[in-house]
Design an enzyme around this catalytic site. Structure first.
Site, short mmCIF file in Angstrom:
data_model
loop_
_atom_site.label_atom_id
_atom_site.label_comp_id
_atom_site.label_asym_id
_atom_site.label_seq_id
_atom_site.Cartn_x
_atom_site.Cartn_y
_atom_site.Cartn_z
N ASN A 1 -12.58 78.73 88.69
CA ASN A 1 -13.30 77.66 89.36
C ASN A 1 -14.98 78.43 89.53
O ASN A 1 -15.76 77.91 88.74
CB ASN A 1 -13.15 77.62 91.40
CG ASN A 1 -13.45 76.67 91.73
OD1 ASN A 1 -14.60 76.49 91.86
ND2 ASN A 1 -12.77 75.39 91.20
N TYR B 1 -17.73 70.97 93.79
CA TYR B 1 -18.20 72.01 94.38
C TYR B 1 -17.26 73.42 94.09
O TYR B 1 -16.56 73.28 93.19
CB TYR B 1 -17.59 71.67 95.34
CG TYR B 1 -18.03 70.59 96.34
CD1 TYR B 1 -18.49 70.26 98.12
CD2 TYR B 1 -18.10 69.42 95.97
CE1 TYR B 1 -19.04 69.86 98.83
CE2 TYR B 1 -19.25 68.74 96.42
CZ TYR B 1 -19.62 68.58 97.96
OH TYR B 1 -20.34 67.36 98.28
N ILE C 1 -11.46 72.69 88.62
CA ILE C 1 -12.82 71.40 89.02
C ILE C 1 -12.50 71.14 90.33
O ILE C 1 -11.31 70.07 90.75
CB ILE C 1 -13.38 70.31 87.66
CG1 ILE C 1 -13.40 70.93 86.74
CG2 ILE C 1 -14.42 70.04 88.32
CD1 ILE C 1 -13.44 70.26 85.39
N ASP C 2 -12.98 71.47 91.65
CA ASP C 2 -12.63 70.88 91.87
C ASP C 2 -13.57 69.74 92.66
O ASP C 2 -15.09 69.47 92.91
CB ASP C 2 -12.84 71.68 93.79
CG ASP C 2 -11.60 72.93 93.57
OD1 ASP C 2 -11.17 72.92 93.16
OD2 ASP C 2 -12.22 74.36 93.98
N VAL C 3 -13.18 68.17 93.38
CA VAL C 3 -13.99 67.69 93.18
C VAL C 3 -13.84 66.78 95.11
O VAL C 3 -12.83 66.17 95.19
CB VAL C 3 -13.87 66.27 92.03
CG1 VAL C 3 -14.32 64.87 92.03
CG2 VAL C 3 -13.45 66.82 90.97
#
Length: 253
Positions: A103, A142, A129-131
């Protein structure tokens, strides 16, 4: 439609399992080894383990825990959390993980994904992928466990990750995490329509039909979830569960 992958995504903190709501408010679930034993009995095909504190605290991956997980798991599993170097990836693979989820370092270190893919192969490398939605500027990527806004648009970032050679993308909606109110289908669709590599949807599953929606409406290749597999009822009592093969098969008829 061919049966798709439905994957429990399990969060690690201090070697225990927890579950968060919007990446906050973590609740202790139990011992990961005991949970794995239950998933073994239910014939789960694969698991994802993510150490949610490793990147924020600059902590080394817990190789002994990974080895313990590997010794108990009947199924392949992916591990992510605090991965910053190829030497760490090598040790995690030696400890028993089949895939590595990356990440923060994918964003922080240019060419890291390409270097990892060159050494270990694209099928080993998954980029998470943190959104989170910024209501003035739209969706943003993020890192650091959802604590740092990169300013990146997730669609553009997903394309960059694909160009770096990653074999798969795990898209997680921070806004939907733990709410069990369904996936962010528009977010998932925006990425699956942009990249050619497989996309795993995560964040928000609360019922079986949500998995079907992620695949059929969002275009995801697989659907992951946490709360759906560990909580039961309105009071969110801890109960480890997984749908039967026939239930999954019926979803994708």
């Amino acid at each position: 439609m061919r049966i798709k992958r439905i994957i429990p995504c399990l969060l690690l903190r201090n070697n225990g399992l927890v579950k968060t709501v919007r990446f906050r408010e973590s609740k202790y679930i139990g011992d990961p080894i005991n949970t794995i034993k239950i998933f073994n009995e239910k014939e789960v095909d694969e698991l994802i383990f993510l150490d949610i504190d490793a990147s924020k605290t600059n902590k080394e991956p817990s190789y002994q825990l990974i080895r313990n997980i590997s010794s108990e798991c009947f199924m392949p599993f992916s591990y992510g959390g605090g991965v910053k170097s190829n030497s760490q990836i090598e040790e995690i693979i030696k400890s028993g993980a089949e895939e590595i989820v990356i990440n923060s370092q994918a964003f922080l270190k240019k060419n890291f994904i390409r270097e990892a893919v060159n050494q270990f192969g694209s099928s080993t490398i998954v980029v998470s992928i943190d959104v989170k939605k910024d209501f003035l500027r739209g969706n943003k990527v993020y890192i650091k466990g959802g604590s740092q806004n990169t300013g990146k648009n997730p669609v553009d970032y997903a394309k960059e990750i694909e160009n770096e050679g990653a074999g798969e993308i795990l898209v997680n909606s921070i806004d939907r995490d733990g709410l069990m109110e369904g996936y962010d289908i528009e977010l998932i669709k925006s990425i699956t329509q942009t990249v050619r590599i497989p996309v795993i949807a995560c964040g928000g599953a609360g019922k079986l039909d949500d998995f079907r929606s992620a695949v059929q409406d969002g275009g995801a290749s697989a659907a992951a979830a946490g709360s759906f597999f560990v909580f039961h009822g309105k009071r969110r009592a801890v109960l480890i569960t997984y749908p039967s093969y026939s239930e999954i098969s019926d979803l994708f008829d």
